[in-house]
Scaffold this motif. Structure first.
Motif, PDB file in Angstrom:
ATOM      1  N   ILE A   1      -3.689  -3.568  -4.658  1.00 36.37           N
ATOM      2  CA  ILE A   1      -2.844  -4.089  -3.578  1.00 36.37           C
ATOM      3  C   ILE A   1      -2.682  -5.597  -3.723  1.00 36.37           C
ATOM      4  O   ILE A   1      -1.588  -6.141  -3.563  1.00 36.37           O
ATOM      5  CB  ILE A   1      -3.435  -3.712  -2.213  1.00 36.37           C
TER       6      ILE A   1
ATOM      7  N   ALA B   1       0.830  -1.200   0.000  1.00 36.77           N
ATOM      8  CA  ALA B   1       0.000   0.000   0.000  1.00 36.77           C
ATOM      9  C   ALA B   1       0.867   1.253   0.000  1.00 36.77           C
ATOM     10  O   ALA B   1       0.599   2.226  -0.722  1.00 36.77           O
ATOM     11  CB  ALA B   1      -0.932  -0.006   1.206  1.00 36.77           C
TER      12      ALA B   1
ATOM     13  N   LEU C   1      -4.834   3.321  -4.249  1.00 32.16           N
ATOM     14  CA  LEU C   1      -5.051   2.255  -3.266  1.00 32.16           C
ATOM     15  C   LEU C   1      -6.427   1.639  -3.441  1.00 32.16           C
ATOM     16  O   LEU C   1      -7.445   2.188  -3.020  1.00 32.16           O
ATOM     17  CB  LEU C   1      -4.898   2.807  -1.845  1.00 32.16           C
TER      18      LEU C   1
ATOM     19  N   THR D   1      -1.898   4.365   5.734  1.00 24.02           N
ATOM     20  CA  THR D   1      -0.816   4.484   4.758  1.00 24.02           C
ATOM     21  C   THR D   1      -0.326   5.921   4.680  1.00 24.02           C
ATOM     22  O   THR D   1       0.887   6.186   4.643  1.00 24.02           O
ATOM     23  CB  THR D   1      -1.293   4.018   3.370  1.00 24.02           C
TER      24      THR D   1
END
Length: 212
Positions: free
Chosen positions: A42, A25, A37, A67
């Protein structure tokens, strides 16, 4: 780095798998911004099914906020190590400005820009952005307080000047993302406005940065 399909399919302890997802991420956000994202992106980076990512990270909003925090708090720690060894408050400020204006930090600048935009729709990300802005503000306030105490600048309010500093940095970051004005013009805008706010001679910050 993208995980190979074989590595992705291999059974891992939960902590190791979660770290793998967290790293993926972070890398994706630095490469393509927070909007990159997604569960699918991912999962592809890790080399697993989207459902497995969802098992470990059931909330994309929480993962996006986490993140963001990881990236920008890590940058603050890094910048501190670069800035704090400078001998005076003025030298620390000059080094801070130069570091933040470094084009090598554009990827993090893009993450910040996404946080301000996407944070309108993601409350947890919006809160993370406010928290991290407060942390940067406190760091700048510490430097400006040292500068004030040393008496090497005119009279100024540390809180409002720190706000002005990041208003300048953040606006020129947005300019850079779309190539508005040249890097030199953007850098000069930040330094001159800050020097005027502090009662410093124009060119002081650039000169200190060169000598430091």
């Amino acid at each position: 780095m993208t995980t190979s399909p074989a590595e992705g399919r291999r059974r891992l302890p939960p902590a190791a798998r979660r770290e793998q997802i967290t790293t993926a991420a972070r890398d994706l956000a630095l490469e393509g911004g927070l909007t990159a994202l997604t569960l699918r992106a991912i999962a592809k980076r890790v080399g697993v099914a989207s459902g497995l990512v969802a098992h470990y990270e059931p909330s994309m909003e929480q993962l996006t906020a986490a993140t963001f925090r990881t990236i920008v708090s890590g940058e603050l720690d890094e910048v501190r190590t670069l800035v704090d060894p400078a001998p005076t408050g003025l030298d620390r400020l000059a080094r801070l400005v130069t570091t933040l204006l470094d084009p090598g930090r554009d990827a993090v600048g893009a993450v910040w820009a996404d946080a301000w935009s996407v944070g309108r729709r993601m409350p947890e990300l919006g809160q993370a952005a406010r928290d991290e802005m407060d942390a940067w503000h406190a760091f700048a306030g510490e430097i400006l307080g040292q500068l004030r105490d040393e008496g090497s600048a005119g009279a100024f309010d540390t809180d409002s000047t720190a706000l002005e500093l990041f208003a300048l940095i953040d606006s020129t970051t947005a300019y850079a993302l779309v190539g508005y004005r040249t890097p030199t013009e953007r850098d000069t805008l930040v330094r001159r406005a800050l020097e005027q706010a502090l009662g410093l001679e124009i060119g002081t910050l650039a000169l200190r940065a060169q000598n430091g």
